[in-house]
Enzyme design. Structure first.
Site, mmCIF file in Angstrom:
data_model
loop_
_atom_site.group_PDB
_atom_site.id
_atom_site.type_symbol
_atom_site.label_atom_id
_atom_site.label_comp_id
_atom_site.label_asym_id
_atom_site.label_seq_id
_atom_site.Cartn_x
_atom_site.Cartn_y
_atom_site.Cartn_z
ATOM 1 N N CYS A 57 -6.474 7.492 8.812
ATOM 2 C CA CYS A 57 -6.691 6.735 10.032
ATOM 3 C C CYS A 57 -6.550 7.632 11.252
ATOM 4 O O CYS A 57 -5.739 8.555 11.278
ATOM 5 C CB CYS A 57 -5.683 5.604 10.123
ATOM 6 S SG CYS A 57 -6.041 4.267 8.996
ATOM 7 N N LYS B 106 0.831 -1.209 0.000
ATOM 8 C CA LYS B 106 0.000 0.000 0.000
ATOM 9 C C LYS B 106 0.865 1.259 0.000
ATOM 10 O O LYS B 106 0.687 2.152 -0.817
ATOM 11 C CB LYS B 106 -0.906 0.015 1.241
ATOM 12 C CG LYS B 106 -1.545 1.369 1.500
ATOM 13 C CD LYS B 106 -2.511 1.350 2.658
ATOM 14 C CE LYS B 106 -1.896 1.573 4.019
ATOM 15 N NZ LYS B 106 -1.561 2.978 4.315
ATOM 16 N N ASN B 107 1.810 1.314 0.927
ATOM 17 C CA ASN B 107 2.549 2.559 1.094
ATOM 18 C C ASN B 107 3.554 2.818 -0.032
ATOM 19 O O ASN B 107 3.920 3.968 -0.275
ATOM 20 C CB ASN B 107 3.209 2.601 2.471
ATOM 21 C CG ASN B 107 2.161 2.735 3.576
ATOM 22 O OD1 ASN B 107 0.996 3.058 3.304
ATOM 23 N ND2 ASN B 107 2.549 2.464 4.813
ATOM 24 N N ASP C 240 3.267 0.120 12.388
ATOM 25 C CA ASP C 240 2.065 -0.438 11.756
ATOM 26 C C ASP C 240 1.798 -1.885 12.175
ATOM 27 O O ASP C 240 0.725 -2.417 11.907
ATOM 28 C CB ASP C 240 2.176 -0.358 10.224
ATOM 29 C CG ASP C 240 2.117 1.079 9.734
ATOM 30 O OD1 ASP C 240 1.640 1.952 10.488
ATOM 31 O OD2 ASP C 240 2.556 1.332 8.595
ATOM 32 N N ARG D 215 -8.924 -0.690 3.518
ATOM 33 C CA ARG D 215 -8.014 0.329 2.975
ATOM 34 C C ARG D 215 -6.631 -0.249 2.733
ATOM 35 O O ARG D 215 -5.885 0.267 1.894
ATOM 36 C CB ARG D 215 -7.888 1.500 3.955
ATOM 37 C CG ARG D 215 -9.181 2.245 4.139
ATOM 38 C CD ARG D 215 -8.974 3.382 5.068
ATOM 39 N NE ARG D 215 -7.797 4.130 4.621
ATOM 40 C CZ ARG D 215 -7.435 5.279 5.104
ATOM 41 N NH1 ARG D 215 -8.141 5.819 6.054
ATOM 42 N NH2 ARG D 215 -6.366 5.887 4.659
ATOM 43 N N ARG E 230 -1.603 13.811 13.547
ATOM 44 C CA ARG E 230 -0.802 13.597 12.337
ATOM 45 C C ARG E 230 -0.606 14.941 11.643
ATOM 46 O O ARG E 230 -1.258 15.269 10.660
ATOM 47 C CB ARG E 230 -1.452 12.548 11.432
ATOM 48 C CG ARG E 230 -1.440 11.211 12.122
ATOM 49 C CD ARG E 230 -1.896 10.105 11.233
ATOM 50 N NE ARG E 230 -0.855 9.659 10.321
ATOM 51 C CZ ARG E 230 -1.056 8.695 9.427
ATOM 52 N NH1 ARG E 230 -2.220 8.132 9.308
ATOM 53 N NH2 ARG E 230 -0.066 8.306 8.646
HETATM 54 N N1 EPU Z 1 5.367 14.138 11.754
HETATM 55 C C1 EPU Z 1 5.267 15.457 12.164
HETATM 56 N N2 EPU Z 1 5.033 16.404 11.226
HETATM 57 C C2 EPU Z 1 4.846 16.115 9.911
HETATM 58 C C3 EPU Z 1 4.957 14.765 9.484
HETATM 59 C C4 EPU Z 1 5.214 13.799 10.446
HETATM 60 O O1 EPU Z 1 5.409 15.743 13.336
HETATM 61 O O2 EPU Z 1 4.644 17.045 9.120
HETATM 62 C C5 EPU Z 1 5.640 13.093 12.751
HETATM 63 C C6 EPU Z 1 4.457 12.157 12.945
HETATM 64 O O3 EPU Z 1 3.491 12.698 13.814
HETATM 65 C C7 EPU Z 1 5.137 10.933 13.517
HETATM 66 C C8 EPU Z 1 6.483 10.926 12.791
HETATM 67 O O4 EPU Z 1 6.665 12.232 12.277
HETATM 68 O O5 EPU Z 1 5.379 11.089 14.878
HETATM 69 C C9 EPU Z 1 6.596 9.935 11.671
HETATM 70 O O6 EPU Z 1 5.427 9.933 10.858
HETATM 71 P P1 EPU Z 1 5.542 9.791 9.286
HETATM 72 O O7 EPU Z 1 5.472 11.144 8.672
HETATM 73 O O8 EPU Z 1 6.685 8.906 8.941
HETATM 74 O O9 EPU Z 1 4.202 9.028 8.938
HETATM 75 P P2 EPU Z 1 3.519 9.112 7.556
HETATM 76 O O10 EPU Z 1 4.526 9.382 6.515
HETATM 77 O O11 EPU Z 1 2.327 9.984 7.659
HETATM 78 C C10 EPU Z 1 3.797 6.596 6.869
HETATM 79 C C11 EPU Z 1 2.862 5.491 6.528
HETATM 80 C C12 EPU Z 1 2.122 5.065 7.784
HETATM 81 C C13 EPU Z 1 3.126 4.642 8.845
HETATM 82 C C14 EPU Z 1 4.149 5.762 9.088
HETATM 83 C C15 EPU Z 1 5.264 5.370 10.019
HETATM 84 C C16 EPU Z 1 2.316 5.997 4.228
HETATM 85 C C17 EPU Z 1 1.292 6.429 3.250
HETATM 86 N N3 EPU Z 1 1.938 5.950 5.503
HETATM 87 O O12 EPU Z 1 2.979 7.642 7.379
HETATM 88 O O13 EPU Z 1 1.296 3.977 7.428
HETATM 89 O O14 EPU Z 1 2.461 4.366 10.046
HETATM 90 O O15 EPU Z 1 4.736 6.163 7.835
HETATM 91 O O16 EPU Z 1 5.949 4.289 9.513
HETATM 92 O O17 EPU Z 1 3.429 5.662 3.849
HETATM 93 C C18 EPU Z 1 -0.483 2.471 7.703
HETATM 94 O O18 EPU Z 1 -0.081 1.899 6.681
HETATM 95 O O19 EPU Z 1 -1.377 1.993 8.457
HETATM 96 C C19 EPU Z 1 0.092 3.754 8.045
HETATM 97 C C20 EPU Z 1 -0.478 4.573 8.914
#
Ligand code: EPU
Length: 426
Positions: free
Chosen positions: A122, A27-28, A314, A407, A127
């Site tokens: 989610c 997915k990601n 995850d 999803r 976030r």
């Molecule tokens: N963060 C911030 N500010 C931002 C962006 C992130 O503070 O602008 C923080 C987040 O709150 C968190 C940390 O940085 O504490 C890391 O979050 P990250 O940005 O890596 O998460 P993401 O990119 O939104 C992806 C996956 C998630 C997975 C996370 C962590 C995708 C589309 N989503 O999310 O996948 O949990 O990385 O590995 O790639 C899932 O598949 O169920 C899912 C939620």
């Protein structure tokens, strides 16, 4: 919503599975690959696409922007519009999925402007998108907070290369700025980048399409800006390591023997090591993993989530279900997302003994038999955890809001039924 409920007849302590399950595309990886279509000037072909909701929504977003999308069975081809005056992500779709934020950078870099709503998705605690807004500003863009969303404008002549330090390693921020930087003027240096395999796959693809990127495998990536890319090969989506991990946990709970095929064992190292520590048999193949029933009782342990290659957030909720079946006291520390432990209350309703110490930490005493219950998925991974809990419980479990599970997990009821489990949609 139609068929939004799963009804599970629990195995009540029996190991019902002896079989094989194929792991689908990630997915990601798929969602970022679709966004990469926007920085290409010839069609981008995607292979090994999973047939899940988030992928359909990302493809629909490209169409709503005016792009051309051709869908195959597990493939698609994407061609974005050559020019757009005021590109705006479809609000209704974009606010439903967090991954829609991945379009922000490519759209802004390509067309000089982007409007998007605050991305939803989610409910796993805060976030924020501050890394994105900060990064766009560093590249010379102007950010207008419009209340429900943002309007971002690149400076005259396009985004400028910049040095951007991410406060935390963020998967989607790393991906977004990699893509945006390829169309910016001059050099961009991204620091404290995430190291997930999906990023490696993206960088390798972008390089094959002419993108100039160095530093792969490290947390500093340096990108030379230029023109839109011309892909020379298809983007092949990686096997989904979170789906594979979820199935490995399911096998640990319910299988005499479960073979996962079409997966990448190297991407599962953190989980497989923990399963081994708990006493579960793990055989690694070239593109497969076999999970074997433990000889005795499962052993309790401590686990802390971490960016890749550490234990993935995850898999935290599904893994906690496994810990409820281990002898002794286990501990879970969710280090990435605040509040991604609230699901434990529902597991307690099913008979687990989990103390929620704070918004990051759980203490689990086991083993405890679980009882079927009526529950509701709060998000994709917690939903999967409830499904696993229902599968091992005594009696019937009803999982509402199964659309969250859809999803990320393709056709889950059917695939698990073919393994001999009792699960149907209603
Ligand atoms: N963060 C911030 N500010 C931002 C962006 C992130 O503070 O602008 C923080 C987040 O709150 C968190 C940390 O940085 O504490 C890391 O979050 P990250 O940005 O890596 O998460 P993401 O990119 O939104 C992806 C996956 C998630 C997975 C996370 C962590 C995708 C589309 N989503 O999310 O996948 O949990 O990385 O590995 O790639 C899932 O598949 O169920 C899912 C939620």
């Amino acid at each position: 919503m139609e068929q939004d409920t799963l009804i599970i007849e629990g195995a009540g302590g029996k190991r019902l599975i002896r079989g094989t399950v194929q792991v689908n595309g990630s997915k990601n990886d798929a969602v970022q690959a679709i966004a990469a279509g926007l920085i290409c000037r010839t069609p981008l072909k995607l292979e090994n696409l999973p047939q899940i909701d988030d992928v359909s929504k990302m493809l629909a977003l490209v169409e709503r922007l005016g792009g051309e999308v051709k869908r195959g069975k597990r493939s698609a081809s994407i061609l974005p519009p050559a020019n757009l005056a005021h590109p705006k992500l479809d609000e209704e779709i974009a606010e439903k999925i967090r991954a829609s934020i991945l379009f922000s950078g490519p759209t802004l870099a390509r067309y000089g402007e982007v409007t998007f709503p605050h991305p939803g998705g989610c409910v796993i605690g805060e976030r924020p998108i501050d890394f994105f807004l900060h990064g766009f500003r560093a590249m010379g863009a102007r950010v207008v907070d419009e209340g429900k969303g943002y309007l971002i404008r690149a400076p005259r002549g396009g985004l400028r290369g910049a040095t951007i330090f991410f406060k935390n390693q963020s998967v989607t921020a790393t991906e977004t700025f990699l893509m945006a930087a390829l169309l910016a003027r001059g050099e961009t240096v991204l620091k404290n980048c995430a190291l997930e395999p999906e990023i490696e796959n993206l960088v390798n693809f972008l390089k094959s399409a002419g993108g100039r990127i160095t530093g792969l495998g490290t947390t500093t990536l340096t990108i030379q800006g230029g023109k839109p890319l011309s892909p020379k090969r298809a983007y092949r989506i990686l096997p989904d390591r979170i789906e594979a991990g979820s199935f490995a946990i399911m096998g640990s709970l319910l299988a005499e023997e479960l073979k996962l095929t079409h997966c990448e064992p190297e991407h599962l190292e953190a989980l497989l090591n923990l399963l081994g520590e708990m006493g579960i048999g793990v055989k690694r193949g070239k593109q497969s993993v076999t999970i074997l029933a433990p000889k005795g009782e499962l052993k309790a342990l401590k686990v802390k989530t971490h960016e890749y290659p550490g234990f993935p957030t995850d898999l935290q909720a599904p893994f906690t279900v496994l810990l409820t079946q281990a002898r002794g006291g286990s501990e879970v520390f969710e280090a990435i997302f605040e509040g991604r432990v609230a699901y434990a209350e529902t597991l307690n309703r099913m008979g687990a003994k989990i103390e929620i110490l704070d918004s990051h930490r759980l203490k689990i005493s086991g083993p405890t038999p679980l009882q079927g219950q009526e529950v509701s998925s709060p998000d994709l991974r917690a939903g999967l955890a409830y499904l696993l809990a229902g599968l091992i419980a005594h009696g019937k479990t009803i999982v509402h809001n199964a659309r969250y599970i859809d999803r990320g997990y393709e056709d889950i009821a059917h695939r698990l039924t073919t393994l001999g489990l009792s699960i149907k949609r209603a």
